[in-house]
Design an enzyme around this catalytic site. Structure first.
Site, PDB file in Angstrom:
ATOM      1  N   LYS A  29      -1.015  43.054 -11.138  1.00  0.00           N
ATOM      2  CA  LYS A  29      -1.259  43.931 -12.298  1.00  0.00           C
ATOM      3  C   LYS A  29      -2.243  43.255 -13.257  1.00  0.00           C
ATOM      4  CE  LYS A  29       3.375  45.863 -12.026  1.00  0.00           C
ATOM      5  NZ  LYS A  29       2.989  46.885 -11.047  1.00  0.00           N
ATOM      6  N   LYS A  41      -1.599  48.817  -4.913  1.00  0.00           N
ATOM      7  CA  LYS A  41      -2.069  49.989  -5.668  1.00  0.00           C
ATOM      8  C   LYS A  41      -2.686  49.611  -7.017  1.00  0.00           C
ATOM      9  CE  LYS A  41       1.586  50.495  -8.720  1.00  0.00           C
ATOM     10  NZ  LYS A  41       2.268  49.293  -8.356  1.00  0.00           N
ATOM     11  N   GLY A  70       6.041  51.202  -8.832  1.00  0.00           N
ATOM     12  CA  GLY A  70       7.084  51.594  -7.876  1.00  0.00           C
ATOM     13  C   GLY A  70       8.412  51.868  -8.568  1.00  0.00           C
ATOM     14  N   ASN A  71       8.662  51.151  -9.680  1.00  0.00           N
ATOM     15  CA  ASN A  71       9.931  51.349 -10.389  1.00  0.00           C
ATOM     16  C   ASN A  71      10.037  52.738 -11.007  1.00  0.00           C
ATOM     17  OD1 ASN A  71      10.948  48.671 -10.018  1.00  0.00           O
ATOM     18  ND2 ASN A  71       9.331  48.018 -11.407  1.00  0.00           N
ATOM     19  N   LYS A  86       2.488  41.705   1.447  1.00  0.00           N
ATOM     20  CA  LYS A  86       2.922  42.917   0.728  1.00  0.00           C
ATOM     21  C   LYS A  86       4.339  43.290   1.150  1.00  0.00           C
ATOM     22  CE  LYS A  86       2.168  46.346  -1.996  1.00  0.00           C
ATOM     23  NZ  LYS A  86       2.094  45.973  -3.404  1.00  0.00           N
TER      24      LYS A  86
HETATM   25  N1  LIG Z   1       5.022  37.278 -17.019  1.00  0.00           N
HETATM   26  C1  LIG Z   1       5.699  38.410 -16.796  1.00  0.00           C
HETATM   27  N2  LIG Z   1       5.817  39.318 -17.779  1.00  0.00           N
HETATM   28  C2  LIG Z   1       6.501  40.464 -17.581  1.00  0.00           C
HETATM   29  N3  LIG Z   1       7.086  40.809 -16.407  1.00  0.00           N
HETATM   30  C3  LIG Z   1       6.979  39.955 -15.383  1.00  0.00           C
HETATM   31  C4  LIG Z   1       6.280  38.713 -15.542  1.00  0.00           C
HETATM   32  N4  LIG Z   1       6.364  38.055 -14.368  1.00  0.00           N
HETATM   33  C5  LIG Z   1       7.046  38.819 -13.529  1.00  0.00           C
HETATM   34  N5  LIG Z   1       7.428  39.976 -14.115  1.00  0.00           N
HETATM   35  C6  LIG Z   1       8.172  41.034 -13.418  1.00  0.00           C
HETATM   36  O1  LIG Z   1       7.249  42.005 -12.986  1.00  0.00           O
HETATM   37  C7  LIG Z   1       7.965  43.244 -12.867  1.00  0.00           C
HETATM   38  C8  LIG Z   1       6.958  44.383 -12.736  1.00  0.00           C
HETATM   39  O2  LIG Z   1       6.328  44.270 -11.465  1.00  0.00           O
HETATM   40  P1  LIG Z   1       6.796  45.209 -10.249  1.00  0.00           P
HETATM   41  O3  LIG Z   1       8.276  45.108 -10.051  1.00  0.00           O
HETATM   42  O4  LIG Z   1       5.915  44.933  -9.081  1.00  0.00           O
HETATM   43  O5  LIG Z   1       6.448  46.616 -10.910  1.00  0.00           O
HETATM   44  P2  LIG Z   1       6.223  48.085 -10.342  1.00  0.00           P
HETATM   45  O6  LIG Z   1       7.150  48.278  -9.176  1.00  0.00           O
HETATM   46  O7  LIG Z   1       6.545  48.923 -11.525  1.00  0.00           O
HETATM   47  O8  LIG Z   1       4.772  48.172  -9.930  1.00  0.00           O
HETATM   48  C9  LIG Z   1       8.814  43.257 -14.106  1.00  0.00           C
HETATM   49  O9  LIG Z   1       9.929  44.097 -13.973  1.00  0.00           O
HETATM   50  C10 LIG Z   1       9.207  41.784 -14.256  1.00  0.00           C
HETATM   51  O10 LIG Z   1      10.471  41.557 -13.667  1.00  0.00           O
HETATM   52  N1  LIG Z   2       1.120  49.952  -2.246  1.00  0.00           N
HETATM   53  C1  LIG Z   2       1.772  49.399  -3.315  1.00  0.00           C
HETATM   54  O1  LIG Z   2       1.212  48.622  -4.098  1.00  0.00           O
HETATM   55  O2  LIG Z   2       3.112  49.772  -3.435  1.00  0.00           O
HETATM   56  P1  LIG Z   2       4.184  49.216  -4.475  1.00  0.00           P
HETATM   57  O3  LIG Z   2       3.595  49.366  -5.862  1.00  0.00           O
HETATM   58  O4  LIG Z   2       5.401  50.099  -4.285  1.00  0.00           O
HETATM   59  O5  LIG Z   2       4.448  47.786  -4.114  1.00  0.00           O
END
Ligand SMILES: Nc1ncnc2c1ncn2[C@@H]1O[C@H](COP(=O)(O)OP(=O)(O)O)[C@@H](O)[C@H]1O
Ligand SMILES: NC(=O)OP(=O)(O)O
Length: 304
Positions: free
Chosen positions: A264, A206, A9-10, A122
């Site tokens: 993830k 996702k 999402g980022n 979610k």
């Molecule tokens: N053990 C970890 N190692 C690395 N990042 C982590 C960990 N635990 C939490 N995070 C966080 O997870 C974030 C990525 O997940 P998320 O924000 O859901 O990503 P995206 O939106 O890209 O799918 C990172 O920016 C970090 O802040």
């Molecule tokens: N559906 C879903 O996983 O969206 P985000 O990655 O934006 O949370």
């Protein structure tokens, strides 16, 4: 190689950015620049998140006084697949005009009795302070929960079980078409006793859908691209240490947050554990997508 890429999402919307179309188009243009070189040598499937975007559409639907009921989340999810899929299609096409890209609306089967329907987890939409979140929850009948330092709306997120269109995706890949699919994890559907498909109120993770697609399509790699270079041991502490080459066995010993790194890591573990011999998965930065394929960067996960 056949590679499934899950775009975080980022990559679409940076933390704190207003979800204007312009900002997202620019972010996706940058993401496409990093993804395009992968398409030169590999069969590529791109999946993407939709949390912020589905939240915007839900807000708009709730604010439309002509509607007797807000649009349900399956419909909103399909809208985000069209919206984000279009942006990715265009950005990738601009990088590689000689290639063909297809973005498909696709459905993901979930279990009607998944316990997740009773426990929304979610996060969707934007972040609020607690008072505002509670006010909105009362006004719209939302459920809200703590997301880091903020509050946010939550909706059910059942586990993806099957991708309805996986054969079609396989067919497109064999025709050298680069496929964007399972945006927002795919439109959540259940099978009725009559055998029909019916949409349900949910948003699928996702990353978990990406793992399912990678397995079904017999992919060689699953790349989970986000805004950190590695999964960290002791994340957020003074002793934080990046994990490089590793195995599902080791990753499963970590205690990770459910709303971010947890799914993830679950996704890459599932894929590596259930994929064929020689499969690998990586979690790392979008900007290093190419190096992640061979384990030169990021957290690279193999069967060991
Ligand atoms: N053990 C970890 N190692 C690395 N990042 C982590 C960990 N635990 C939490 N995070 C966080 O997870 C974030 C990525 O997940 P998320 O924000 O859901 O990503 P995206 O939106 O890209 O799918 C990172 O920016 C970090 O802040
Ligand atoms: N559906 C879903 O996983 O969206 P985000 O990655 O934006 O949370």
């Amino acid at each position: 190689m056949r590679i499934v890429v899950a775009l975080g999402g980022n990559a679409l919307l940076r933390r704190g950015q207003v979800p204007d179309a312009e900002a997202q188009v620019e972010n996706i243009r940058l993401a496409a620049r990093h993804l395009a070189p992968l398409t030169d040598d590999h069969e590529i499937v791109i999946t993407h998140g939709n949390g912020p975007q589905v939240g915007v559409l839900a807000m708009e639907s709730a604010a439309d006084t002509r509607l007797t009921k807000s649009y349900p989340f399956d419909a909103l999810g399909a809208m985000t697949q069209g919206l984000i899929g279009y942006w990715i299609l265009q950005a990738m096409g601009n990088e590689r005009p000689e290639r063909q890209f297809a973005s498909i609306i696709n459905q993901t089967l979930v279990d009607a009795d998944d316990p997740a329907f009773a426990h929304p987890t979610k996060f969707v939409g934007e972040v609020y302070d607690e008072a505002t979140a509670r006010e909105l929850a009362d006004l719209h009948g939302w459920q809200v929960s703590v997301d880091g330092d903020h509050w946010r709306r939550v909706v059910p997120s059942p586990r993806p079980r099957e991708l309805i269109e996986s054969e079609l995706i396989d067919h497109l890949l064999r025709e050298s078409i680069i496929v964007v699919c399972a945006g927002g994890g795919g439109v959540p559907v259940v099978r009725t006793p009559e055998g029909d498909l019916r949409g349900v109120e949910a948003v699928i993770d996702k990353d978990l859908s990406a793992a399912l697609i990678a397995r079904r399509l017999r992919a060689d790699r699953l790349l989970v691209l986000t805004d950190v270079d590695n999964v960290m041991e002791g994340f957020g502490t003074a002793h934080a240490r990046p994990i490089t080459a590793t195995t599902p066995e080791h990753l499963r010993t970590l205690d990770l947050p459910a709303g971010s790194m947890g799914p993830k890591v679950e996704a890459v573990c599932e894929f590596v554990e259930t994929g064929g011999p020689g499969v690998a998965a990586a979690i790392g930065s979008l900007t290093e997508a190419q190096a992640l394929v061979h384990g030169d960067r990021g957290t690279y996960v193999t069967q060991g």
